[in-house]
Enzyme design. Sequence first.
Site, PDB file in Angstrom:
ATOM      1  N   GLU B 268       0.831  -1.205   0.000  1.00 42.73           N
ATOM      2  CA  GLU B 268       0.000   0.000   0.000  1.00 42.73           C
ATOM      3  C   GLU B 268       0.869   1.262   0.000  1.00 42.73           C
ATOM      4  OE1 GLU B 268      -2.987   0.635   3.235  1.00 42.73           O
ATOM      5  OE2 GLU B 268      -4.431   0.124   1.682  1.00 42.73           O
ATOM      6  N   HIS B 294       8.100 -26.202  -0.357  1.00 41.11           N
ATOM      7  CA  HIS B 294       7.358 -27.216  -1.100  1.00 41.11           C
ATOM      8  C   HIS B 294       6.254 -26.583  -1.930  1.00 41.11           C
ATOM      9  CE1 HIS B 294       9.221 -30.624   1.147  1.00 41.11           C
ATOM     10  NE2 HIS B 294       9.427 -29.645   2.009  1.00 41.11           N
ATOM     11  N   LYS B 409     -14.677   2.257  -3.226  1.00 37.44           N
ATOM     12  CA  LYS B 409     -15.623   2.650  -2.172  1.00 37.44           C
ATOM     13  C   LYS B 409     -16.803   3.413  -2.761  1.00 37.44           C
ATOM     14  CE  LYS B 409     -12.108   3.092   1.479  1.00 37.44           C
ATOM     15  NZ  LYS B 409     -11.406   4.035   2.345  1.00 37.44           N
TER      16      LYS B 409
END
Lengths: 422, 422
Positions: B268, B294, B409
């Site tokens: 961010e 792995h 938003k």
Amino acid sequence: MITYERDFEWQVDDDAEMLMAEAMGRVVEEREKGIAGYYNLPEDSKMIVTEVNAYAGSNDAVKSCDTIAVIGIGGSSLGAKAIDSMLRHKYPEARRLLFFENPDPVEISQKFSTIKKDRTVFIVISKSGSTIETMSIFKALIAHFDLDLDGEDRKRLIAITDENSALCHFADCHGIKTYTIPHNVGGRFSVLSAVGIVPLTLAGYDTCSILDGGVAMVRRFFNGEAEHLLIKAVFIARHWESHRMNVLFSYATFLEDFTKWYVQLWGESLGKIDRCGNRVGLTPLGQIGSVDQHSFLQLIIEGPRDKTVTFMKIENFENPLTIPEITLENIEKTDFVNGRTFNELINAECDATRESVAQQGVPVDAIVLDRLSETNIGELILYYELLTSLTGAMLHINTYDQPGVELGKKILAKKFHKAKKI
Amino acid sequence: MITYERDFEWQVDDDAEMLMAEAMGRVVEEREKGIAGYYNLPEDSKMIVTEVNAYAGSNDAVKSCDTIAVIGIGGSSLGAKAIDSMLRHKYPEARRLLFFENPDPVEISQKFSTIKKDRTVFIVISKSGSTIETMSIFKALIAHFDLDLDGEDRKRLIAITDENSALCHFADCHGIKTYTIPHNVGGRFSVLSAVGIVPLTLAGYDTCSILDGGVAMVRRFFNGEAEHLLIKAVFIARHWESHRMNVLFSYATFLEDFTKWYVQLWGESLGKIDRCGNRVGLTPLGQIGSVDQHSFLQLIIEGPRDKTVTFMKIENFENPLTIPEITLENIEKTDFVNGRTFNELINAECDATRESVAQQGVPVDAIVLDRLSETNIGELILYYELLTSLTGAMLHINTYDQPGVELGKKILAKKFHKAKKI
């Protein structure tokens, strides 16, 4: 039902058509020649379900257990763990699955303290049969719980491994129940083999329906009814140098372990030296919505155009939890979601974020599950496995090996042998 | 004590020197002018610890609680969660911290079922005071537990937010205890503000020592005693286009939440449009060893040279769990670790993997904690925050804003408003 959507325009040209045909040919050949065996697992593993159920019915240790401890790492744990996380809330009666993966002393000790031997079945999973982490944890379990491998305790042990592996021979010595993994199924493609099906069936999940979903996906794919998969693969393969990361942005907390399964599948399969000696590689990233909108989204939106993003959501969570009609003084601006379900909220967050990312010109696609059913999960697994095979074929790499991890193993052994000599 | 190591040769040239001096100047200016406030938190937050302890001693709801429910998302939860995960095993008596982050109905319902109101303190954290996820979950909590905001229940509520925010005014209305966040401390830099310190102190952690570690790191840095930080920043900033991912490979399961905190901080802060209008961005990836050897290691080793890798390990886990001297028939090849502790095994895995990755020419560095102490955790937090500020300064971006997340938003609100009109 799963719907696959794409938010960007992209024209399949002649070159792409050729690549698609070639990759399809390679996958068909892999299947016919048995080069990769996962295509057949959804069908073949039904026998395992039947067998496990019969075994469980006749084995007192299984009948009386409430915990299945799985000792395995990487491909030997990620798939079963992903499915367990997704389905757990739908199966309140299922036996607990406890995964011993990391050789982390704090984690192992903590998990030991939650286990009662006489209520536990232990499943040791290692394809090669000599995975150092798995075998070390297994030894610690034997010592801690004083497991008598030649007495009654062996009935609460199960081994899952390759035929003729070291673990297979060990299990034979003690008459320990063993399930084998087909030789042509690699760890990261093995979730629908005994590796995933045995623990999940013992826990009480409807593994037959999971396999059904896989069967349907395989059938559709080989019938040429899943062109969207080929188109996605060719887009990703052709743009790998500019868009070298794929973000799987999944909207539900219980999908986090699925994204980890995807990260292994994608990263270990598609990070390779190709047949011309070039390094190629697509980096997978798992994100969880809406949490990671508050973490990673900024980078996707304003950062470099080096990512493709796949949004995944579940239309119907089958959970009625609602945001109550409460107004908090001075925080009225959040009231626009009052009276709506959290199901609606989290999915609207997914849709809004997807729209905002697509608006920035990021290549976006979406996987929409109508609900979290067992068949959808089976389909989803095959979807990602087939996508990986196709993309690998288009990148001209061996999708199924992992030569890069061998060097570290050699250095590890050397460190200990050297230390011992001193 | 923490040791910072680098496995590759790299010469600091004149240009790099200049960038380093410039970035150092900017960070000093940020601190002096109060542009970013996190530099002062380790010192300033000691007062909060004192105050919280006094409050807890005089508040019956706190005294009798066994659970601290934190309602917050992103920067309002990741830091405290990271520290809780790291320290939990050292504090068997600490109160449970339960984080409500995701607006996922299944997760919320499941967590509700584990809470008893009269044994719980609820902390609502939102910098802006109107985070939609947090406020929606808070409303659901009020309804589910029938919280009387004007009666006794308000004593089990705490708000943490910006001064004068909507949440701050709401809390004032009901006389709910409030702690504020300095205006110049962004969410992802706020772990050592009230945001992290209040819940962690209430849970019972030694937050003073965490702050001490932070104080020491800040002092060393501004005294010019942490040149390694500047060198790391300049290497990363100058190579961002070729090495655009940084993998933090942490060897302990309980470090996973710390890697998530790092992912938010890095992603961010450093995914931005720079002052010339160019998109820049460094992608953070969290991996856990040895599990992800792995999973992800193959891609690091054989994939494209587009990553830097930071290994993190803890020398002394303070846990004696040992791999017993057991030989399993046919699996003798794993006996080379018999008699060694898991502590040794996991760290040897780290060292071996680090060596194998460095041998491939991948730029590798390492962070080695002598042990998992509170002061080390405080130092580690400041290390990453300072590194982020320096790198942001060198990339000529605003490290502290996040304009990219606003569009989503707006779309979200529009979706609901439109739906309501129909």
